[in-house]
Motif scaffolding. Structure first.
Motif, PDB file in Angstrom:
ATOM      1  N   GLY A  79      -0.088   5.464  -6.482  1.00 64.20           N
ATOM      2  CA  GLY A  79       1.118   6.095  -5.962  1.00 64.20           C
ATOM      3  C   GLY A  79       2.359   5.239  -6.118  1.00 64.20           C
ATOM      4  O   GLY A  79       3.445   5.654  -5.729  1.00 64.20           O
ATOM      5  N   PHE A  80       2.221   4.032  -6.673  1.00 61.92           N
ATOM      6  CA  PHE A  80       3.353   3.138  -6.901  1.00 61.92           C
ATOM      7  C   PHE A  80       3.323   2.705  -8.359  1.00 61.92           C
ATOM      8  O   PHE A  80       2.448   1.929  -8.759  1.00 61.92           O
ATOM      9  N   ALA A  81       4.221   3.215  -9.155  1.00 59.63           N
ATOM     10  CA  ALA A  81       4.233   2.857 -10.572  1.00 59.63           C
ATOM     11  C   ALA A  81       4.607   1.385 -10.731  1.00 59.63           C
ATOM     12  O   ALA A  81       5.494   0.865 -10.051  1.00 59.63           O
ATOM     13  N   SER A  82       3.911   0.702 -11.643  1.00 59.21           N
ATOM     14  CA  SER A  82       4.157  -0.702 -11.953  1.00 59.21           C
ATOM     15  C   SER A  82       4.048  -0.856 -13.463  1.00 59.21           C
ATOM     16  O   SER A  82       3.585   0.059 -14.160  1.00 59.21           O
ATOM     17  N   PRO A  83       4.442  -2.003 -14.018  1.00 61.55           N
ATOM     18  CA  PRO A  83       4.252  -2.195 -15.460  1.00 61.55           C
ATOM     19  C   PRO A  83       2.805  -1.987 -15.896  1.00 61.55           C
ATOM     20  O   PRO A  83       2.549  -1.465 -16.979  1.00 61.55           O
ATOM     21  N   VAL A  84       1.851  -2.388 -15.034  1.00 63.08           N
ATOM     22  CA  VAL A  84       0.438  -2.204 -15.377  1.00 63.08           C
ATOM     23  C   VAL A  84       0.077  -0.722 -15.397  1.00 63.08           C
ATOM     24  O   VAL A  84      -0.556  -0.236 -16.345  1.00 63.08           O
ATOM     25  N   SER A  85       0.456   0.004 -14.356  1.00 61.00           N
ATOM     26  CA  SER A  85       0.101   1.427 -14.320  1.00 61.00           C
ATOM     27  C   SER A  85       0.784   2.180 -15.450  1.00 61.00           C
ATOM     28  O   SER A  85       0.216   3.122 -16.017  1.00 61.00           O
ATOM     29  N   ARG A  86       1.999   1.800 -15.805  1.00 57.43           N
ATOM     30  CA  ARG A  86       2.695   2.456 -16.900  1.00 57.43           C
ATOM     31  C   ARG A  86       1.948   2.255 -18.213  1.00 57.43           C
ATOM     32  O   ARG A  86       1.797   3.197 -19.010  1.00 57.43           O
ATOM     33  N   ALA A  87       1.487   1.008 -18.434  1.00 56.21           N
ATOM     34  CA  ALA A  87       0.752   0.730 -19.671  1.00 56.21           C
ATOM     35  C   ALA A  87      -0.552   1.513 -19.722  1.00 56.21           C
ATOM     36  O   ALA A  87      -0.898   2.102 -20.753  1.00 56.21           O
ATOM     37  N   LEU A  88      -1.279   1.539 -18.609  1.00 60.09           N
ATOM     38  CA  LEU A  88      -2.549   2.261 -18.578  1.00 60.09           C
ATOM     39  C   LEU A  88      -2.334   3.767 -18.661  1.00 60.09           C
ATOM     40  O   LEU A  88      -3.129   4.478 -19.288  1.00 60.09           O
ATOM     41  N   ALA A  89      -1.270   4.264 -18.024  1.00 60.44           N
ATOM     42  CA  ALA A  89      -0.987   5.699 -18.102  1.00 60.44           C
ATOM     43  C   ALA A  89      -0.707   6.115 -19.535  1.00 60.44           C
ATOM     44  O   ALA A  89      -1.114   7.196 -19.980  1.00 60.44           O
ATOM     45  N   GLY A  90      -0.014   5.243 -20.273  1.00 61.60           N
ATOM     46  CA  GLY A  90       0.274   5.537 -21.659  1.00 61.60           C
ATOM     47  C   GLY A  90      -0.974   5.630 -22.516  1.00 61.60           C
ATOM     48  O   GLY A  90      -0.974   6.265 -23.571  1.00 61.60           O
ATOM     49  N   GLN A  91      -2.062   5.000 -22.049  1.00 57.66           N
ATOM     50  CA  GLN A  91      -3.340   5.045 -22.756  1.00 57.66           C
ATOM     51  C   GLN A  91      -4.290   6.078 -22.158  1.00 57.66           C
ATOM     52  O   GLN A  91      -5.457   6.162 -22.545  1.00 57.66           O
ATOM     53  N   GLY A  92      -3.799   6.852 -21.184  1.00 55.46           N
ATOM     54  CA  GLY A  92      -4.649   7.853 -20.551  1.00 55.46           C
ATOM     55  C   GLY A  92      -5.675   7.281 -19.597  1.00 55.46           C
ATOM     56  O   GLY A  92      -6.668   7.943 -19.284  1.00 55.46           O
ATOM     57  N   ARG A  93      -5.430   6.065 -19.077  1.00 52.19           N
ATOM     58  CA  ARG A  93      -6.407   5.398 -18.220  1.00 52.19           C
ATOM     59  C   ARG A  93      -5.990   5.339 -16.751  1.00 52.19           C
ATOM     60  O   ARG A  93      -6.697   4.781 -15.924  1.00 52.19           O
ATOM     61  N   CYS A  94      -4.866   5.898 -16.429  1.00 48.36           N
ATOM     62  CA  CYS A  94      -4.392   5.880 -15.044  1.00 48.36           C
ATOM     63  C   CYS A  94      -3.474   7.073 -14.839  1.00 48.36           C
ATOM     64  O   CYS A  94      -2.680   7.413 -15.725  1.00 48.36           O
ATOM     65  N   GLU A  95      -3.582   7.714 -13.668  1.00 47.49           N
ATOM     66  CA  GLU A  95      -2.719   8.840 -13.339  1.00 47.49           C
ATOM     67  C   GLU A  95      -1.851   8.488 -12.143  1.00 47.49           C
ATOM     68  O   GLU A  95      -2.282   7.766 -11.231  1.00 47.49           O
ATOM     69  N   TYR A  96      -0.621   9.015 -12.169  1.00 47.80           N
ATOM     70  CA  TYR A  96       0.312   8.768 -11.076  1.00 47.80           C
ATOM     71  C   TYR A  96       0.161   9.848 -10.008  1.00 47.80           C
ATOM     72  O   TYR A  96       0.070  11.039 -10.321  1.00 47.80           O
ATOM     73  N   LEU A  97       0.136   9.416  -8.757  1.00 51.33           N
ATOM     74  CA  LEU A  97      -0.009  10.318  -7.613  1.00 51.33           C
ATOM     75  C   LEU A  97       1.322  10.387  -6.875  1.00 51.33           C
ATOM     76  O   LEU A  97       1.707   9.426  -6.206  1.00 51.33           O
ATOM     77  N   PRO A  98       2.077  11.489  -7.024  1.00 44.93           N
ATOM     78  CA  PRO A  98       3.352  11.588  -6.302  1.00 44.93           C
ATOM     79  C   PRO A  98       3.122  11.792  -4.816  1.00 44.93           C
ATOM     80  O   PRO A  98       2.679  12.848  -4.385  1.00 44.93           O
ATOM     81  N   LEU A  99       3.409  10.753  -4.054  1.00 43.84           N
ATOM     82  CA  LEU A  99       3.045  10.754  -2.639  1.00 43.84           C
ATOM     83  C   LEU A  99       4.093   9.990  -1.852  1.00 43.84           C
ATOM     84  O   LEU A  99       4.384   8.825  -2.159  1.00 43.84           O
ATOM     85  N   GLY A 100       4.681  10.636  -0.851  1.00 43.66           N
ATOM     86  CA  GLY A 100       5.606   9.941   0.028  1.00 43.66           C
ATOM     87  C   GLY A 100       4.891   8.866   0.825  1.00 43.66           C
ATOM     88  O   GLY A 100       3.717   8.989   1.161  1.00 43.66           O
ATOM     89  N   PHE A 101       5.610   7.800   1.126  1.00 43.37           N
ATOM     90  CA  PHE A 101       4.982   6.654   1.791  1.00 43.37           C
ATOM     91  C   PHE A 101       4.464   7.037   3.173  1.00 43.37           C
ATOM     92  O   PHE A 101       3.366   6.654   3.575  1.00 43.37           O
ATOM     93  N   PHE A 102       5.259   7.792   3.928  1.00 45.80           N
ATOM     94  CA  PHE A 102       4.825   8.205   5.261  1.00 45.80           C
ATOM     95  C   PHE A 102       3.553   9.046   5.175  1.00 45.80           C
ATOM     96  O   PHE A 102       2.685   8.979   6.047  1.00 45.80           O
ATOM     97  N   ASP A 103       3.427   9.826   4.128  1.00 48.92           N
ATOM     98  CA  ASP A 103       2.298  10.741   3.976  1.00 48.92           C
ATOM     99  C   ASP A 103       1.048  10.049   3.448  1.00 48.92           C
ATOM    100  O   ASP A 103      -0.031  10.657   3.413  1.00 48.92           O
ATOM    101  N   ALA A 104       1.171   8.785   3.044  1.00 55.41           N
ATOM    102  CA  ALA A 104       0.039   8.096   2.416  1.00 55.41           C
ATOM    103  C   ALA A 104      -1.137   7.927   3.377  1.00 55.41           C
ATOM    104  O   ALA A 104      -2.298   8.019   2.969  1.00 55.41           O
ATOM    105  N   GLY A 105      -0.855   7.689   4.642  1.00 55.95           N
ATOM    106  CA  GLY A 105      -1.937   7.553   5.613  1.00 55.95           C
ATOM    107  C   GLY A 105      -2.745   8.826   5.736  1.00 55.95           C
ATOM    108  O   GLY A 105      -3.983   8.807   5.776  1.00 55.95           O
ATOM    109  N   ARG A 106      -2.035   9.962   5.783  1.00 56.09           N
ATOM    110  CA  ARG A 106      -2.729  11.249   5.819  1.00 56.09           C
ATOM    111  C   ARG A 106      -3.573  11.445   4.566  1.00 56.09           C
ATOM    112  O   ARG A 106      -4.726  11.901   4.633  1.00 56.09           O
ATOM    113  N   HIS A 107      -3.025  11.068   3.425  1.00 56.30           N
ATOM    114  CA  HIS A 107      -3.770  11.215   2.175  1.00 56.30           C
ATOM    115  C   HIS A 107      -5.050  10.393   2.197  1.00 56.30           C
ATOM    116  O   HIS A 107      -6.107  10.860   1.746  1.00 56.30           O
TER     117      HIS A 107
END
Length: 433
Positions: A79-107
């Motif tokens: 749920g927090f994009a970083s240089p690592v997640s961006r690189a892995l996402a570009g290779q299809g190895r990581c997906e981004y989870l759009p999630l508000g910070f307050f809502d993360a506990g519920r998730h």
């Protein structure tokens, strides 16, 4: 064990103390893992060397997440994009989870993890491990694990400061633990924007004595708030950065008039910065609490004269804010920006302020006629009151689309204003225009 502190940990944990390889052997094949906000790098690295497969929600991807992602045996999301997640996402190895910070506990409660992996500070004399630099949604994750009797696997970081959250983890609740390795965490200092002084000069009149500050991640807001002239400021923020810490240490942010938590700087993440660490060392001055408490819009709204000061990648002529994407590429997460904007929106005496330079380092405009296809709107035009660049202040609250556009063009870089006027003329007129 040459380090006496490690020997002490071995005695505290007893048979539950092991190396990282031994700890991750307790993870069953096919398990769904969830990690603390601070990446348990050593445990994820050890897991990458096992043949186990599964899925993982990794809060912030760093070297451990990279090692695990490169195995192709784990389905990873963050749920927090970083240089690592961006690189892995570009290779299809990581997906981004759009999630508000307050809502993360519920998730985390709904996601039903099978095991949690944490990076914690060393236990104190009461046998409690704190969350160190960041609590975030980790306390909720620990609560879920304890309620459901799930394995809690931890790496203990001797370099992390002990912080106060009110939700520290008892040693007895930890299933197995090892020593965290590597260099102590530090947030590399980001050079202040050359426009920080000018932006701070425009921001200063909007922050009265006794106001409570929320400041988002970014070199521009961090440097700007450090230069505020107001006194008796309060701090209730997602990230406690260098600028806020300096205000507190200098006595300008003493929290004397905070409606809640008077005298205490409250955050859910503390930057790994020497100034911040110095503030954390002062007894009773700061608390690093769960995101579910700090970012609850209802709690945010309890603060008088709240000033939410955040950054953005671009703002369009209607006041829509993109703080997450370059084109369609996810380069950051929403973090707590939207939670604070929503909470501040419940108060008439608050201001929701966006700070940004008028152009990028390559001379590209940050005040734009419209966002490009694929770009994300982080904050809508209903969520922002004021936009500031080095060229001035654009007041958006209670302004029409036409008035907003004129105000924003006036604070754009002078070289971009004529082009923005031409592009604005191409925008279809609003009803009633």
């Amino acid at each position: 064990m040459s380090d006496p502190r490690e020997q002490e940990l071995a005695e505290i944990f007893g048979e539950r103390w092991a190396d990282a390889e031994g700890v991750v052997r307790q993870i069953a094949a096919g398990a769904h893992l969830a990690t603390s906000l601070i990446e348990p790098t050593v445990l994820l690295g050890a897991l990458s060397r096992h043949e186990t497969t599964g899925s993982a929600t990794i809060a912030v991807m760093a070297l451990g997440g990279l090692a695990l992602g490169l195995t192709d045996r784990w389905a990873i999301r963050t749920g927090f994009a970083s240089p690592v997640s961006r690189a892995l996402a570009g290779q299809g190895r990581c997906e981004y989870l759009p999630l508000g910070f307050f809502d993360a506990g519920r998730h985390m409660r709904d996601a039903k993890p099978d095991c949690v992996l944490l990076r914690l500070a060393a236990p104190d004399e009461r046998g409690l491990c704190s969350y160190g630099w960041a609590a975030g949604f980790t306390p909720e994750l620990v609560a879920v694990a304890r309620e459901r009797n799930l394995p809690i696997l931890a790496e203990i970081d001797l370099s992390m400061p002990r912080t106060v959250s009110g939700h520290e983890v008892p040693v007895a609740a930890i299933t197995a633990a090892c020593l965290a390795g590597g260099e102590p965490a530090t947030d590399a200092p980001v050079p202040a924007s050359p426009h920080a002084v000018a932006i701070a000069r425009h921001l200063d009149p909007l922050v009265p004595d006794g106001a409570t500050l929320q400041v988002g991640i970014g070199a521009v807001p961090d440097a700007a708030v450090e230069r505020l002239g107001a006194r008796d400021l309060g701090i209730h923020t997602e990230v406690l950065g260098r600028g806020l810490a300096k205000l507190a240490i200098d006595g300008r942010a003493n929290g004397a008039f905070k409606a809640r938590d008077a005298g205490i700087a409250v955050c859910t993440i503390a930057s790994a910065d020497p100034q911040v660490e110095a503030l954390l060392a002062l007894p009773g001055r700061t608390e690093v609490r769960p995101a579910g408490q700090v970012l609850d819009p209802r709690s945010v709204a309890e603060h008088d004269n709240l000033r939410c000061i955040n950054s953005a990648l671009a703002v369009d002529l209607r006041g829509q804010v993109n703080a997450e994407t370059l084109g369609a590429e996810q380069v950051a997460g929403v973090g707590g920006q939207l939670d604070f904007l929503r909470g501040a929106g419940l108060r008439d005496d608050s201001l929701r302020i966006i700070l940004l330079p008028s152009s990028t380092s390559r001379g590209e405009p940050r005040i734009v006629a419209g966002h490009p296809p694929g770009a994300v709107i982080t904050a809508t035009r209903y969520d922002v009151d004021v936009v500031i660049t080095e060229h001035g202040t654009a007041w958006l609250r209670d302004r029409t689309d036409e008035e907003r556009a004129r105000a924003l063009i006036a604070i754009a870089h002078p070289e971009h204003r004529a082009g923005l006027e031409k592009e604005r003329a191409l925008i279809p007129p609003a009803a009633g225009r």
